[in-house]
Design an enzyme around this catalytic site. Structure first.
Site, short mmCIF file in Angstrom:
data_model
loop_
_atom_site.label_atom_id
_atom_site.label_comp_id
_atom_site.label_asym_id
_atom_site.label_seq_id
_atom_site.Cartn_x
_atom_site.Cartn_y
_atom_site.Cartn_z
CE1 TYR A 132 -3.45 2.83 0.45
CE2 TYR A 132 -2.14 3.42 2.36
CZ TYR A 132 -3.13 3.73 1.45
OH TYR A 132 -3.79 4.94 1.53
CE LYS A 136 -2.68 6.85 -1.71
NZ LYS A 136 -3.92 7.12 -2.49
N1 LIG Z 1 -8.39 6.23 5.23
C1 LIG Z 1 -7.31 6.92 5.54
O1 LIG Z 1 -6.96 7.07 6.74
C2 LIG Z 1 -6.49 7.55 4.47
C3 LIG Z 1 -6.81 7.45 3.12
N2 LIG Z 1 -6.04 8.06 2.18
C4 LIG Z 1 -6.37 8.02 0.74
O2 LIG Z 1 -7.64 8.61 0.57
C5 LIG Z 1 -8.32 8.03 -0.54
C6 LIG Z 1 -9.69 7.59 -0.10
O3 LIG Z 1 -9.52 6.62 0.93
P1 LIG Z 1 -10.70 6.11 1.86
O4 LIG Z 1 -11.87 7.02 1.74
O5 LIG Z 1 -10.13 5.82 3.18
O6 LIG Z 1 -10.98 4.72 1.18
P2 LIG Z 1 -12.33 4.11 0.61
O7 LIG Z 1 -12.05 2.68 0.31
O8 LIG Z 1 -13.46 4.46 1.50
O9 LIG Z 1 -12.50 4.93 -0.74
C7 LIG Z 1 -11.84 4.61 -1.90
C8 LIG Z 1 -12.80 4.72 -3.05
O10 LIG Z 1 -12.12 4.33 -4.24
C9 LIG Z 1 -12.98 3.51 -4.98
N3 LIG Z 1 -12.24 2.59 -5.82
C10 LIG Z 1 -11.45 1.55 -5.42
N4 LIG Z 1 -10.96 0.92 -6.48
C11 LIG Z 1 -11.42 1.56 -7.58
C12 LIG Z 1 -11.27 1.37 -8.97
N5 LIG Z 1 -10.54 0.37 -9.46
N6 LIG Z 1 -11.88 2.23 -9.81
C13 LIG Z 1 -12.66 3.24 -9.33
N7 LIG Z 1 -12.85 3.46 -8.03
C14 LIG Z 1 -12.24 2.63 -7.16
C15 LIG Z 1 -13.79 2.75 -3.94
O11 LIG Z 1 -14.99 2.22 -4.49
C16 LIG Z 1 -14.03 3.82 -2.88
O12 LIG Z 1 -15.19 4.55 -3.12
C17 LIG Z 1 -7.42 6.88 -1.02
O13 LIG Z 1 -6.71 7.32 -2.15
C18 LIG Z 1 -6.48 6.63 0.15
O14 LIG Z 1 -5.25 6.12 -0.28
C19 LIG Z 1 -4.96 8.83 2.54
C20 LIG Z 1 -4.61 8.95 3.84
C21 LIG Z 1 -5.33 8.34 4.91
C1 LIG Z 2 -2.66 -2.89 17.25
C2 LIG Z 2 -4.14 -2.60 17.31
C3 LIG Z 2 -4.54 -2.55 18.76
O1 LIG Z 2 -5.73 -1.96 19.07
C4 LIG Z 2 -4.46 -1.31 16.63
C5 LIG Z 2 -4.41 -1.46 15.11
C6 LIG Z 2 -4.80 -0.16 14.50
C7 LIG Z 2 -4.55 -0.16 12.99
C8 LIG Z 2 -5.61 -0.98 12.32
C9 LIG Z 2 -4.50 1.27 12.49
C10 LIG Z 2 -3.38 2.04 13.20
C11 LIG Z 2 -2.86 3.08 12.22
C12 LIG Z 2 -3.80 2.99 11.04
C13 LIG Z 2 -3.28 3.48 9.68
C14 LIG Z 2 -2.81 4.92 9.74
O2 LIG Z 2 -3.83 5.78 10.21
C15 LIG Z 2 -2.29 5.41 8.41
C16 LIG Z 2 -3.13 5.07 7.24
C17 LIG Z 2 -3.05 5.86 6.14
C18 LIG Z 2 -3.65 5.51 4.93
O3 LIG Z 2 -3.40 6.12 3.91
C19 LIG Z 2 -4.58 4.34 4.87
C20 LIG Z 2 -4.99 3.83 6.20
C21 LIG Z 2 -3.83 3.76 7.21
C22 LIG Z 2 -2.83 2.74 6.67
C23 LIG Z 2 -4.39 3.36 8.61
C24 LIG Z 2 -4.97 1.91 8.60
C25 LIG Z 2 -5.35 1.41 9.99
C26 LIG Z 2 -4.18 1.51 10.99
C27 LIG Z 2 -3.06 0.60 10.56
#
Ligand SMILES: NC(=O)C1=CN([C@@H]2O[C@H](COP(=O)(O)OP(=O)(O)OC[C@H]3O[C@@H](n4cnc5c(N)ncnc54)[C@H](O)[C@@H]3O)[C@@H](O)[C@H]2O)C=CC1
Ligand SMILES: C[C@@H](CO)CCC[C@@H](C)[C@H]1CC[C@H]2[C@@H]3[C@H](O)CC4=CC(=O)CC[C@]4(C)[C@H]3CC[C@]12C
Length: 339
Positions: A132, A136
Site C-alpha cells: 500500500y 501510494k
Molecule cells: N483512510 C485513511 O486514513 C487515508 C486514506 N487516504 C487516501 O484517501 C483516498 C480515499 O480513501 P478512503 O476514503 O479511506 O478509502 P475508501 O475505500 O473508503 O475509498 C476509496 C474509493 O475508491 C474507490 N475505488 C477503489 N478501487 C477503484 C477502482 N478500481 N476504480 C474506481 N474506483 C475505485 C472505492 O470504491 C471507494 O469509493 C485513497 O486514495 C487513500 O489512499 C490517505 C490517507 C489516509
Molecule cells: C494494534 C491494534 C490494537 O488496538 C491497533 C491497530 C490499529 C490499525 C488498524 C490502524 C493504526 C494506524 C492505522 C493506519 C494509519 O492511520 C495510516 C493510514 C493511512 C492511509 O493512507 C490508509 C490507512 C492507514 C494505513 C491506517 C490503517 C489502519 C491503521 C493501521
C-alpha cells in the site's frame, strides 16, 4: 463539500467502482451531478469520464494494509489507475489535477523511526516494504512528475498531492469495528499501544475542504502550487491511536482498560506474526484478514505526527471544522451507525 462550498461549480462527475445510493440525493440541487460507474484501471473509461472537465480530484484507491487484496491488484488500482488519470488529463486537455496521496508515502518506516510533528520538508528515511505505501508513493511520484506536461491544446498540466494523516469521521469503518468489539467485550477495550506514541489524525470534512481549496486555487496559483505536496492536517489533538479513538468511543459508553499496554510488545508482535502466518496458510480456503498484523502493529506503535502551515501559506487553508465539531459529528455517527 464541492456542492456546498464551490459557487462556480457547474457539473460534478463522480467516478467510482461502486456508486453509493446517497449520490442520488445530491442530484436534486441546481448543479448537475453525474455519477459514473467505472474502474480507474480501465484507461478508456477514465478518459471518457475526464473529458471536458476543468479539474480532476483523483481520490479513488485501494486502501488495504490487511492483506485483503494481492500486491498486484493494489499496484494496478493505485499506480496504473493514477497513470490512467494523468494520461486522461493529457489526452482530453484537462489542466488541473489534485491527487489524494497519504502520510504513508513518508512513513512510519520499517525501522520504526518516529516522525514527531514534522512538516513537508522534515528529513525522514521513507523505506517501504508494504504494497500500500509503496503504491501510494509511486503514484504520488507520477503525479508530481506530470506537473508541467503539455495537455491537448498545448497548455501545461498543473498537479499537486495532498497527504492526509489517518482520516477519521463519518463513515470510518475501523472506528465502528472497534466500537462493536468493545460492546462485545463488556463495553471495554484493552490498551495495546503505549499512550506516549503519537499518531496523526485528521477529520474527513477538513480533508475534503482542503481538496476543494486546492482545486479552486491551482489555477490562480499554478506557479506556487504546481508539483507541490501538502500534508492534510487540522486541529485534532496529538494522541495515541487508541486514546484518540476513545475521544469518540468514550462518549459512546466504552472505556479503555489499562494505563499501559496489557501485553508486552514482543507478545503482540508474535500474535501479529501468527495472524500473518494464518492468513498465508488459509488463503487457498478463505480470506483471513484481521486488523492486527506486523505492519499495522508497527504503524500504530510508531509516532507519526504532522505540524505544518504550508497549506495555510500557499492557499490560505484553515480547517472548516473545529476539533469540537469534528468530535461531535464523529460521535453522532458512531452512535447512529450501529442502530
Ligand atoms: N483512510 C485513511 O486514513 C487515508 C486514506 N487516504 C487516501 O484517501 C483516498 C480515499 O480513501 P478512503 O476514503 O479511506 O478509502 P475508501 O475505500 O473508503 O475509498 C476509496 C474509493 O475508491 C474507490 N475505488 C477503489 N478501487 C477503484 C477502482 N478500481 N476504480 C474506481 N474506483 C475505485 C472505492 O470504491 C471507494 O469509493 C485513497 O486514495 C487513500 O489512499 C490517505 C490517507 C489516509
Ligand atoms: C494494534 C491494534 C490494537 O488496538 C491497533 C491497530 C490499529 C490499525 C488498524 C490502524 C493504526 C494506524 C492505522 C493506519 C494509519 O492511520 C495510516 C493510514 C493511512 C492511509 O493512507 C490508509 C490507512 C492507514 C494505513 C491506517 C490503517 C489502519 C491503521 C493501521
Amino acid at each position: 463539500m464541492l456542492l456546498e462550498q464551490e459557487p462556480r461549480l457547474r457539473e460534478l462527475r463522480v467516478f467510482d467502482l461502486h456508486l453509493s445510493s446517497w449520490l442520488e440525493e445530491l442530484k436534486t440541487g441546481p448543479v448537475q451531478v453525474t455519477p459514473i460507474q467505472g474502474d480507474v484501471t480501465q484507461a478508456h473509461q477514465v478518459a471518457a469520464a475526464v473529458s471536458g472537465a476543468h479539474v480532476v480530484i483523483h481520490t479513488a484507491g485501494l486502501v488495504d494494509v490487511f492483506g485483503r487484496a494481492s500486491p498486484e491488484t493494489i499496484y494496478k488500482v493505485n499506480v496504473q489507475g493514477t497513470q490512467n488519470v494523468i494520461e486522461a488529463c493529457v489526452q482530453t486537455g484537462t489542466r488541473f489535477l489534485v491527487y489524494t496521496s497519504s502520510m504513508e508515502v513518508v512513513g512510519p518506516n520499517v525501522k520504526g523511526q518516529p516522525f514527531y510533528r514534522g512538516n513537508e520538508d522534515t528529513p525522514y528515511e521513507a523505506l517501504h516494504k508494504h504494497p500500500y505505501p509503496q503504491s501510494k508513493a509511486q503514484a504520488e511520484r507520477l503525479v508530481l512528475q506530470a506537473n508541467g506536461r503539455k495537455v491537448q491544446g498545448g497548455l501545461p498540466l498543473v498537479t499537486c498531492a495532498l497527504r492526509p494523516t489517518g482520516i477519521y469521521g463519518e463513515g470510518h469503518q475501523i472506528m465502528r469495528d472497534f466500537y462493536l468489539q468493545g460492546l462485545r467485550l463488556g463495553s471495554r477495550l484493552f490498551r495495546a499501544i503505549p499512550a506516549s506514541v503519537e499518531h496523526g489524525r485528521v477529520y474527513v470534512g477538513n480533508v475534503a475542504w482542503m481538496h476543494v481549496l486546492v482545486a479552486r486555487e491551482l489555477e490562480p496559483r499554478a506557479e506556487l502550487m504546481g508539483g507541490q505536496v501538502y500534508f492534510c492536517y487540522d486541529k485534532s489533538p496529538y494522541k495515541s491511536y487508541e486514546d484518540f479513538n476513545m475521544e469518540f468511543l468514550g462518549p459512546c459508553g466504552l472505556r479503555l482498560v489499562g494505563t499501559r499496554p496489557l501485553l508486552p510488545y514482543w507478545l503482540l508482535m508474535l500474535l501479529a506474526t501468527l495472524n500473518a502466518l494464518l492468513q498465508w496458510l488459509l488463503r487457498p480456503l478463505l480470506l483471513y484478514a484481521p486488523l492486527l498484523n506486523p505492519y499495522t502493529l508497527a504503524i500504530a506503535n510508531t509516532t507519526f505526527t504532522v505540524s505544518t502551515n504550508k497549506a495555510q501559506r500557499h492557499f490560505g487553508y484553515e480547517p472548516l471544522f473545529s476539533w469540537e465539531d469534528s468530535r461531535t459529528r464523529t460521535i453522532l455517527w458512531v452512535q447512529g451507525s450501529t442502530q
